[in-house]
Design an enzyme around this catalytic site. Structure first.
Site, PDB file in Angstrom:
ATOM      1  N   ASP A   1       0.836  -1.207   0.000  1.00  0.00           N
ATOM      2  CA  ASP A   1       0.000   0.000   0.000  1.00  0.00           C
ATOM      3  C   ASP A   1       0.876   1.264   0.000  1.00  0.00           C
ATOM      4  OD1 ASP A   1      -2.029   1.941   0.689  1.00  0.00           O
ATOM      5  OD2 ASP A   1      -3.212   0.306   1.552  1.00  0.00           O
TER       6      ASP A   1
ATOM      7  N   THR B   1      -6.776   3.485  -2.207  1.00  0.00           N
ATOM      8  CA  THR B   1      -6.654   2.071  -1.848  1.00  0.00           C
ATOM      9  C   THR B   1      -7.805   1.203  -2.381  1.00  0.00           C
ATOM     10  OG1 THR B   1      -5.319   2.512   0.069  1.00  0.00           O
ATOM     11  CG2 THR B   1      -6.597   0.495   0.129  1.00  0.00           C
TER      12      THR B   1
ATOM     13  N   ASN C   1     -12.407   5.315  -1.771  1.00  0.00           N
ATOM     14  CA  ASN C   1     -12.583   4.525  -0.544  1.00  0.00           C
ATOM     15  C   ASN C   1     -13.999   4.731  -0.028  1.00  0.00           C
ATOM     16  OD1 ASN C   1      -9.937   3.643  -0.647  1.00  0.00           O
ATOM     17  ND2 ASN C   1      -9.194   5.371   0.578  1.00  0.00           N
TER      18      ASN C   1
ATOM     19  N   LYS D   1      -6.165  -3.777   6.230  1.00  0.00           N
ATOM     20  CA  LYS D   1      -7.346  -3.008   5.822  1.00  0.00           C
ATOM     21  C   LYS D   1      -8.435  -3.920   5.265  1.00  0.00           C
ATOM     22  CE  LYS D   1      -4.868   1.198   4.462  1.00  0.00           C
ATOM     23  NZ  LYS D   1      -4.622   2.173   3.382  1.00  0.00           N
TER      24      LYS D   1
ATOM     25  N   ASP E   1       1.478   2.284   3.964  1.00  0.00           N
ATOM     26  CA  ASP E   1       0.602   3.444   3.711  1.00  0.00           C
ATOM     27  C   ASP E   1       0.454   4.299   4.960  1.00  0.00           C
ATOM     28  OD1 ASP E   1      -1.400   4.843   1.926  1.00  0.00           O
ATOM     29  OD2 ASP E   1      -2.733   4.274   3.555  1.00  0.00           O
TER      30      ASP E   1
ATOM     31  N   HIS F   1       1.750   8.073   5.198  1.00  0.00           N
ATOM     32  CA  HIS F   1       0.851   9.188   5.530  1.00  0.00           C
ATOM     33  C   HIS F   1       1.391   9.994   6.705  1.00  0.00           C
ATOM     34  CE1 HIS F   1      -2.553   8.863   2.878  1.00  0.00           C
ATOM     35  NE2 HIS F   1      -2.651   7.568   3.093  1.00  0.00           N
TER      36      HIS F   1
ATOM     37  N   ASP G   1      -1.044  -0.141  -4.688  1.00  0.00           N
ATOM     38  CA  ASP G   1      -2.414   0.326  -4.982  1.00  0.00           C
ATOM     39  C   ASP G   1      -2.457   1.807  -5.356  1.00  0.00           C
ATOM     40  OD1 ASP G   1      -1.696   1.124  -2.454  1.00  0.00           O
ATOM     41  OD2 ASP G   1      -3.669   0.775  -1.570  1.00  0.00           O
TER      42      ASP G   1
ATOM     43  N   HIS H   1      -2.220  10.953  -1.434  1.00  0.00           N
ATOM     44  CA  HIS H   1      -2.242  10.478  -2.830  1.00  0.00           C
ATOM     45  C   HIS H   1      -3.655  10.609  -3.354  1.00  0.00           C
ATOM     46  CE1 HIS H   1      -4.101   6.954  -0.979  1.00  0.00           C
ATOM     47  NE2 HIS H   1      -3.200   7.110  -0.036  1.00  0.00           N
TER      48      HIS H   1
HETATM   49 ZN   LIG Z   1      -3.298   6.041   1.758  1.00  0.00          ZN
END
Ligand SMILES: [Zn+2]
Length: 549
Positions: A35, A76, A97, A157, A305, A309, A352, A486
């Site tokens: 991710d 994602t 998402n 996730k 990810d 972040h 992703d 992103h």
């Molecule tokens: Zn993200």
């Protein structure tokens, strides 16, 4: 010489046919999604990678260097759905998402399903793939084998585990953090958690990691592919003073959660360790790759990810997370070598979406960029539309770079939606952060020759999209001054790794452009199955042994 030639031909054909028959499908496909992994993490961290993790693909497999997401929005949910279905949000329907749903008049999350119950978690279990419109390559394999095979997904996730596998998966497992710290699934897949999952949950590994110390894997002075440890571009854990190693996790929380207890594991490399643990247990206890019916195991690593972040692209924390993931891959591959054998398994690894440099970091190094791309737009557009019509709050929602107008209010007040959208676009374009704006209904008429138009065409699902796309300038995000995000169609968000190895995969590389939607058709070609029903990608012929026959 005349006698030697036929012998050579016989010898050559024997050698050419062995050791693997290119027509023979793999017993197991393992799809690994990292991710938020940018392609250039491979090149930037190269000197510090182990020989048998990421680098094993370069030694034994196929590397697509110019691999991209071919739609707008790079997130994602859409990323995992596009990998598995071989098509884009315009067809599979996962445009974000979450997105605003006009029928229920609220934002909906891409894998929420109130018709199912959680297993193992009281808060995070009610998920299914029901909003995914098309089939996945794993679904086609389930149909092909009369459902005798197994398809399993594992991730921190929920959306990654659910969307990467599909409608007919035997199981998708994801992590419920907060105060639960367990892997969970839903009644969509099964009636009760398998014993091996319950037993793993009972060991409380997340609790142990959440009270451990995260220090760098190697001496910190060797992390020269990253910036200094203490910079103003990194998010600080709640409870810490600075973004610096070592982190005593027992005293901290992730900076953007309030008190989400075990969720801190997401924001450390240990989240990825949990996912490898679960993947190895699934291999063992579900007997994946053990018979002639090909199975699929999708593994999505999310901590990359969360760390990206929080800390951004140049942080030592991010590099450390990748160096440790490299060892997780080595652990996974070594288990495959010992239990099934890589000759019977096909592995692909991709991402992703990518990510942009922290805009403040860009600014400090003289690059354009900004942090508040849509700040104030909703209010300003509402004001201008009120001044023209006398009707207030005509803008319902802004999300995923889209503006949703209130169709009910528009109809009730006998207003012309098209003219309101034109007026809104005029105002949107006065913002310095926004480069272009399009009405969603106009997207199908855009010329596909321009890259951005093409990305919008493929990302636009008219029934789920807003009324207006607002395209920011490069380097502009809606995010705080630390860490990054992103979502756009710029190359920093679209360029991803694609690595493949094992059964049916040729050693080699290409710089020809390949797309995220090419992965599923390539797996179908290897497996000999029908293609996913909405497929728009192409088979990557350069990667397949059977394409040489
Ligand atoms: Zn993200």
């Amino acid at each position: 010489m005349n006698k030697i030639l036929p012998i050579c031909i016989v010898l050559f054909s024997v050698l050419a046919c062995s050791p693997v028959d290119p027509e023979k499908p793999p017993k197991l496909v393992i799809g690994i999604v990292v991710d938020q992994m940018r392609y250039d993490y491979l090149t930037r961290y190269w000197d510090d990678l182990s020989p048998n993790g990421f680098k094993r693909f370069y030694k034994q497999g196929f590397v697509a260097h110019n691999h991209h997401f071919n739609y707008y929005q790079t997130l994602t949910g859409p990323g995992h759905a596009s990998i598995s279905t071989g098509t884009t949000p315009s067809v599979h329907g996962i445009i974000g998402n979450e997105w605003y749903d006009r029928t229920s008049q609220r934002e909906v999350y891409c894998v929420d399903d109130k018709d199912v119950e959680g297993l193992g978690s009281t808060t995070k279990g009610r998920k299914s793939p029901k909003q995914l419109i098309t089939t996945t390559f794993a679904d086609q394999l389930r149909l092909h084998t009369q459902f005798r095979n197994k398809v399993i997904g594992v991730s921190l996730k929920d959306r990654s585990a659910v969307l990467s596998t599909g409608h007919s998966a035997n199981a998708a497992y994801w992590f419920a953090g907060e105060d639960e710290g367990v892997f969970t699934t839903s009644t969509y897949y099964m009636d009760s958690l398998p014993n091996w999952v319950s037993e793993y949950n009972a060991k409380k590994h997340p609790h142990q990691y959440a009270s451990s110390v995260w220090n760098t894997l190697h001496p910190i002075e060797t992390y020269t592919a990253s910036g200094p440890d203490d910079t103003p571009y990194e998010g600080i854990f709640k409870g810490a003073d600075r973004p610096t190693f070592p982190y005593d996790l027992s005293t901290l929380s992730p900076d953007y959660y309030k008190d989400k207890g075990l969720d801190i594991v997401h924001n450390t490399p240990f989240g990825n360790t949990l996912v490898t643990d679960m993947a190895l247990l699934a291999l063992k206890h579900e007997g994946l790759g053990k018979d002639e019916e090909a199975d699929v195991l999708m593994i999505s690593y999310s901590s990359t990810d969360h760390v990206g972040h929080q800390f951004g692209l140049t942080a030592i924390e991010t590099q450390d997370t990748y160096l440790r993931l490299d060892l997780e891959l080595e652990r996974l591959f070594s288990e495959i070598d010992q239990t099934i054998g890589m000759d019977d398994v096909t592995v692909f690894l991709t991402s992703d979406h990518g990510a942009v440099h922290v805009p403040k970091y860009l600014n400090d190094h003289k690059f354009p960029g900004g942090h508040d791309k849509s700040k104030g737009i909703k209010d300003q557009v509402n004001q201008v539309l009120f001044s023209k019509t006398g009707v207030d709050n005509l803008v319902l929602h802004i999300g995923n770079d889209q503006m949703y107008l209130d169709h009910e209010r528009v109809a009730k007040n006998k207003l012309a939606l098209d003219k309101l959208a034109d007026e809104a676009i005029r105002m949107v374009l006065t913002f310095s952060t926004i480069e272009k704006a399009f009405k969603t209904v106009d997207v199908p008429q855009l010329s596909p020759s321009e890259k951005l138009h093409n990305l919008l065409l493929r990302g636009n699902h008219v029934k789920r999209a807003g009324d207006i796309y607002m395209i920011p300038k490069p380097g502009h995000i809606d995010y705080g001054h630390t860490g990054t995000t992103h979502g756009t169609g710029f190359s920093y968000d679209t360029h991803a790794p694609l690595l493949m190895m094992g059964r049916g995969i040729k050693a080699g590389q290409t710089y020809k452009e390949t797309s995220i939607t090419d992965i599923a058709p390539t797996m179908c070609a290897l497996l000999g199955t029908a293609f996913p029903n909405g497929m728009t990608g192409s088979v990557i012929l350069d990667a397949l042994l059977k394409a040489d026959k």
